[in-house]
Design a protein around this motif. Structure first.
Motif, PDB file in Angstrom:
ATOM      1  N   ASP A   1       0.868  -1.071  -0.064  1.00  0.00           N
ATOM      2  CA  ASP A   1       0.053   0.025   0.162  1.00  0.00           C
ATOM      3  C   ASP A   1       0.922   1.346  -0.061  1.00  0.00           C
ATOM      4  O   ASP A   1       1.812   1.149   0.832  1.00  0.00           O
TER       5      ASP A   1
ATOM      6  N   ASP B   1      -4.295   2.228  -5.237  1.00  0.00           N
ATOM      7  CA  ASP B   1      -3.143   2.525  -5.719  1.00  0.00           C
ATOM      8  C   ASP B   1      -2.269   1.255  -5.956  1.00  0.00           C
ATOM      9  O   ASP B   1      -1.361   1.321  -6.649  1.00  0.00           O
TER      10      ASP B   1
ATOM     11  N   ASP C   1       0.077   4.750   0.211  1.00  0.00           N
ATOM     12  CA  ASP C   1      -0.514   5.810   0.778  1.00  0.00           C
ATOM     13  C   ASP C   1      -1.109   5.840   1.935  1.00  0.00           C
ATOM     14  O   ASP C   1      -1.854   6.704   2.596  1.00  0.00           O
TER      15      ASP C   1
ATOM     16  N   SER D   1      -6.486   6.665  -1.464  1.00  0.00           N
ATOM     17  CA  SER D   1      -6.725   5.589  -2.629  1.00  0.00           C
ATOM     18  C   SER D   1      -6.907   4.118  -2.045  1.00  0.00           C
ATOM     19  O   SER D   1      -5.759   3.790  -1.656  1.00  0.00           O
ATOM     20  N   SER D   2      -7.832   3.492  -2.400  1.00  0.00           N
ATOM     21  CA  SER D   2      -7.932   2.077  -2.139  1.00  0.00           C
ATOM     22  C   SER D   2      -7.420   1.331  -3.429  1.00  0.00           C
ATOM     23  O   SER D   2      -7.456   0.131  -3.617  1.00  0.00           O
TER      24      SER D   2
ATOM     25  N   PHE E   1      -3.639   4.309   3.282  1.00  0.00           N
ATOM     26  CA  PHE E   1      -5.166   3.859   3.078  1.00  0.00           C
ATOM     27  C   PHE E   1      -5.298   2.516   2.581  1.00  0.00           C
ATOM     28  O   PHE E   1      -4.836   2.374   1.446  1.00  0.00           O
ATOM     29  N   GLY E   2      -5.917   1.646   3.410  1.00  0.00           N
ATOM     30  CA  GLY E   2      -6.031   0.220   2.914  1.00  0.00           C
ATOM     31  C   GLY E   2      -6.723   0.019   1.546  1.00  0.00           C
ATOM     32  O   GLY E   2      -7.414   0.971   1.143  1.00  0.00           O
ATOM     33  N   ASN E   3      -6.227  -1.062   0.996  1.00  0.00           N
ATOM     34  CA  ASN E   3      -6.641  -1.178  -0.690  1.00  0.00           C
ATOM     35  C   ASN E   3      -8.038  -2.342  -0.802  1.00  0.00           C
ATOM     36  O   ASN E   3      -7.921  -3.166   0.042  1.00  0.00           O
TER      37      ASN E   3
HETATM   38 CA    CA Z   1      -3.800   2.618  -0.649  1.00  0.00          CA
END
Ligand code: CA
Length: 518
Positions: free
Chosen positions: A299, A396, A301, A393-394, A303-305
């Motif tokens: 990941d 990226d 950023d 962004s989930s 923030f979880g994907n």
């Molecule tokens: Ca992410």
């Protein structure tokens, strides 16, 4: 333009199940990606100048740039994302458009902001690189998908007829505004991932009545713009019924479009059979307007994907690697190419939705909230009560750029989709070292290949270039870019050559010319 890289593959990577291989694959850097070409046979020459649509949705790009996300070319030089995409064969840009994605007090809901002004900026830059625009009008103030189709807040009190009128007015305004601000709209999408659910309405016949209003607005503005309706999941078995009702309602549309995320939406065979049946039965074009696949489990950023090897409810059919990603995209193109001549192309969804790399979650959150560069800000709660926190962004790990903005080799898939008829106006510049014996530093001379004959720079050589060249000749323009026959003059002979080229005479090939970029 044909660009292929052949290599020895690790055989295990091709035959093993993804979950056994998907750890720490970020990112592959060696020339290790084998990309197959795809040819759309009998491609309809009336669509996109005779070229399959090689599209991407980069709706978040303006917010990303404002937040400080940077993009690079294949050599690691910072470069406008639009140019990088065009250089890699992308010929169409999709952009989502929301009505009022803000709380009225200057706070964006996020998700790339995605208002009409943002779309106009994207459309104009796309056109500057010869790429057409798909305006994805969602008739919502925020994300619209199969689970959510909330009406824009200012339309919520309306009855059906008033809503229908607003849809006409808004659609008219969108196409006019985009066009007047420099977009080259090739296609409009009326609704996003509607699955018998649109703008708060769940009755398919009433939905069709609302669709018809958007269609009429587009036709009234420009009959050359293609109209698409977009559904989500061919795997649910409902597409045939949607198409049947739309036919009963005599809808005036051109393209039956859908999403295809291979880990959620069933098999490619089912996708092909479903779309081919609809194409055959109702004489429609078909296409995939959203697809994506992860190349890493990491990941970038904080923030979880949405999708990784540990996700539940996903059927990961390819290796999670750049190679697997390239294969996943190529297979979608090939499937659409196999739809009995009805398939017109594929869009990859948000291939550049990254965060600023190597900063903390607190720093990321500040950027998401200020610029709307993540999936949501807390202000979206005003419209969508399910939003309880800001997010990034989930997707990226499904981008076609690494976390630092450099193209992955999977981006080369677009260079391998045929036929390619329109000359691509700008190609990657070659760098040569200026010869000098006295200077202590050598400045690189940047050059650019241009295609002679594209006088009006719209990426196509056609009769409008004849008109433009005639004007230029009459005005005494001596630009060397207009010297089509290479005699160092600009005149009637060049005009004759261009006309003969357009008429297809073999003696009139136009060639590339290398010019120095100032
Ligand atoms: Ca992410």
């Amino acid at each position: 333009m044909k660009k292929k890289r052949f290599i020895a593959l690790a055989a295990a990577a091709l035959i093993s199940f993804p979950s056994a291989l998907c750890t720490n694959t970020f990112p592959q850097t060696a020339d290790a990606v084998n990309i197959s070409s795809v040819t759309f046979t009998n491609f309809d020459s009336r669509v996109n100048g005779g070229e399959p649509i090689r599209g991407v949705d980069i709706s978040s790009i303006i917010s990303l740039e404002e937040a400080g996300v940077k993009f690079y070319d294949d050599h690691g030089r910072e470069q406008d994302l639009f140019k990088t995409l065009a250089d890699h064969g992308v010929n169409y840009i999709r952009v989502r458009i929301w009505n009022e994605p803000n709380d009225g007090n200057g706070h964006t809901y996020g998700g790339g902001h995605s208002d009409l002004d943002t779309a106009a900026k994207i459309g104009k830059r796309a056109a500057q690189y010869g790429m057409k625009l798909l305006a994805d009008i969602q008739y919502s103030d925020f994300w619209a998908d199969p689970a959510k189709q909330s009406r824009p807040k200012y339309w919520q009190p309306h009855d059906h007829n008033k809503l229908k009128g607003e849809i006409y007015n808004w659609t008219s305004w969108v196409v006019k505004y985009l066009t007047e601000n420099g977009s080259d709209i090739g296609m409009v999408q009326i609704g996003n991932e509607t699955e018998c659910f649109f703008c708060g309405e769940k009755d398919m016949y009433k939905i069709c009545d609302l669709f018809s209003s958007g269609e009429k607005a587009v036709r009234d503005f420009d009959k050359n713009i293609l109209i698409a309706h977009h559904f989500a999941n061919a795997g649910n078995g409902h597409f045939g019924w949607y198409a049947q009702v739309m036919n009963e309602c005599k809808l005036d549309y051109d393209i039956f479009a859908c999403s295809y995320y291979s880990y959620w939406h069933g098999s490619l065979d089912n996708l092909r059979n479903t779309l081919t049946d609809i194409g055959n039965k109702y004489n429609k074009y078909v296409m995939v307007v959203e697809t994506a696949y992860p190349y890493t489990d990491d990941d970038g950023d904080t923030f979880g994907n949405s999708v990784s090897s540990s996700s539940s409810g996903c059927e990961l059919k390819y290796d999670i690697s750049v190679e697997g990603q390239a294969k996943a995209i190529t297979d979608v193109f090939q499937t659409i190419a196999n739809c009995n001549g009805h398939g017109i192309g594929v869009f990859y969804w948000e291939p550049a939705w990254l965060g600023v790399p190597d900063i903390s979650w607190e720093q990321q959150k500040q950027l998401w909230d200020k610029y709307g560069s993540g999936c949501a800000t807390i202000y979206a709660n005003d419209y969508d009560h399910d939003v309880t926190a800001s997010g990034g962004s989930s997707f990226d790990n499904q981008a076609l750029f690494d976390f630092h903005g450099k193209p992955l080799e999977s981006l080369d898939v677009f260079l391998n989709i045929y036929p390619q008829k329109k000359p691509v106006v700008t190609t990657t510049s070659t760098t040569t070292t200026a010869t000098t014996t006295t200077m202590t530093t050598t400045e690189p001379v940047r050059t650019k290949d241009i295609v002679l004959g594209d006088v009006n720079s719209d990426g196509v050589i056609d009769v409008f270039d004849v008109v433009a060249l005639r004007k230029a000749v009459l005005a005494g323009n001596k630009s060397h870019e207009l010297d089509l026959n290479g005699d160092n003059e600009v005149g009637i002979a060049d005009l004759v050559k261009l006309r003969r080229y357009i008429l297809g005479y073999a003696d009139s090939d136009l060639t590339y010319k290398t010019i120095i970029v100032k």
